[in-house]
Write a protein that holds these residues in place. Structure first.
Motif, PDB file in Angstrom:
ATOM      1  N   THR A  38       3.043   3.150   7.212  1.00 58.44           N
ATOM      2  CA  THR A  38       1.637   3.340   6.844  1.00 58.44           C
ATOM      3  C   THR A  38       1.381   3.078   5.359  1.00 58.44           C
ATOM      4  N   THR A  39       2.411   2.889   4.564  1.00 55.95           N
ATOM      5  CA  THR A  39       2.243   2.748   3.112  1.00 55.95           C
ATOM      6  C   THR A  39       1.332   1.578   2.744  1.00 55.95           C
ATOM      7  N   ALA A  40       1.539   0.411   3.322  1.00 56.23           N
ATOM      8  CA  ALA A  40       0.694  -0.747   3.000  1.00 56.23           C
ATOM      9  C   ALA A  40      -0.746  -0.477   3.423  1.00 56.23           C
ATOM     10  N   VAL A  69      -6.609   1.440   2.398  1.00 52.23           N
ATOM     11  CA  VAL A  69      -7.569   2.519   2.639  1.00 52.23           C
ATOM     12  C   VAL A  69      -8.072   3.106   1.325  1.00 52.23           C
ATOM     13  N   MET A  70      -7.221   3.185   0.333  1.00 53.66           N
ATOM     14  CA  MET A  70      -7.625   3.752  -0.951  1.00 53.66           C
ATOM     15  C   MET A  70      -8.319   2.737  -1.858  1.00 53.66           C
ATOM     16  N   SER A  71      -8.486   1.520  -1.381  1.00 55.46           N
ATOM     17  CA  SER A  71      -9.182   0.494  -2.162  1.00 55.46           C
ATOM     18  C   SER A  71     -10.680   0.524  -1.853  1.00 55.46           C
ATOM     19  N   ASP A  72     -11.422  -0.321  -2.558  1.00 56.79           N
ATOM     20  CA  ASP A  72     -12.868  -0.405  -2.332  1.00 56.79           C
ATOM     21  C   ASP A  72     -13.212  -0.933  -0.949  1.00 56.79           C
ATOM     22  N   ARG A  73     -12.276  -1.589  -0.269  1.00 54.90           N
ATOM     23  CA  ARG A  73     -12.561  -2.182   1.038  1.00 54.90           C
ATOM     24  C   ARG A  73     -13.006  -1.165   2.072  1.00 54.90           C
ATOM     25  N   SER A  80     -18.786  -3.649  -1.636  1.00 50.94           N
ATOM     26  CA  SER A  80     -18.466  -2.244  -1.422  1.00 50.94           C
ATOM     27  C   SER A  80     -19.436  -1.382  -2.203  1.00 50.94           C
ATOM     28  N   THR A  81     -19.400  -0.095  -1.941  1.00 48.85           N
ATOM     29  CA  THR A  81     -20.159   0.855  -2.750  1.00 48.85           C
ATOM     30  C   THR A  81     -19.216   1.525  -3.734  1.00 48.85           C
ATOM     31  N   LEU A  82     -19.769   2.127  -4.753  1.00 50.77           N
ATOM     32  CA  LEU A  82     -18.992   2.949  -5.669  1.00 50.77           C
ATOM     33  C   LEU A  82     -18.870   4.342  -5.056  1.00 50.77           C
ATOM     34  N   TRP A  83     -17.839   5.095  -5.449  1.00 55.29           N
ATOM     35  CA  TRP A  83     -17.601   6.404  -4.845  1.00 55.29           C
ATOM     36  C   TRP A  83     -18.806   7.330  -5.001  1.00 55.29           C
TER      37      TRP A  83
END
Length: 167
Positions: A87-89, A94-98, A139-142
């Motif tokens: 699951t690392t890749a 998942v933690m990116s803006d995508r 993408s949106t910003l957080w």
């Protein structure tokens, strides 16, 4: 027909939080129907199909109270990820803006399955479908994501519906 969904979020949850977006496309052809499923990240969560039920249970809320909703920031998910190194890749994606998708029309789509298609010369070809948005990837910003979720939890669904209505 096309259907979009979030992976962690259940029905009624906001559609803007950080989450993998899934989709399903059904093609009706003279040779039969083809169902294509995919995600907006090119890496699938797991490599071994036997782990799929465990993955789904890990990202969903607790069975007694359905908390948290649309969030994988709880122990079940991280326990699963720590015990599944493949699951690392996916976690990097998942933690990116995508996974902070602005609209369904501005996300890439990566088919999960590989299809074996046969051409008119009876030669088999392996095909994997990828969708590239004509509008580009956005993408949106957080902070923006959190504000949108608070004001309109159906932001992406409403945007898609309005675009279809306009033609």
């Amino acid at each position: 027909f096309v259907r979009f969904s979030t992976v962690a979020g259940s029905r009624g949850s906001a559609d803007t939080p950080r989450d993998v977006r899934g989709f399903a496309v059904r093609f009706y052809t003279s040779q039969g129907n083809y169902d294509l499923v995919g995600n907006n990240i090119p890496i699938f969560f797991i490599q071994d199909a036997i782990k799929f039920p465990d993955l789904i249970h890990a990202v969903k809320g607790e069975p007694n109270n359905e908390i948290p909703t649309a969030a994988s920031a709880h122990d079940n998910f991280w326990d699963f990820a720590s015990l599944s190194p493949e699951t690392t890749a996916m976690l990097m994606w998942v933690m990116s803006d995508r996974t902070l998708t602005r609209q369904f029309s501005t996300m890439e789509g990566f088919g999960v399955h590989t299809f074996k298609l046969v051409n008119q010369n009876q030669q088999a070809v392996l095909v994997k479908f990828h969708f590239k948005p004509l509008l580009g990837v956005h993408s949106t910003l957080w902070d923006e994501t959190q504000k949108i979720a608070g004001k309109d939890p159906d932001f992406q669904r409403r945007s898609l519906f309005n675009a279809i209505e306009k033609g």
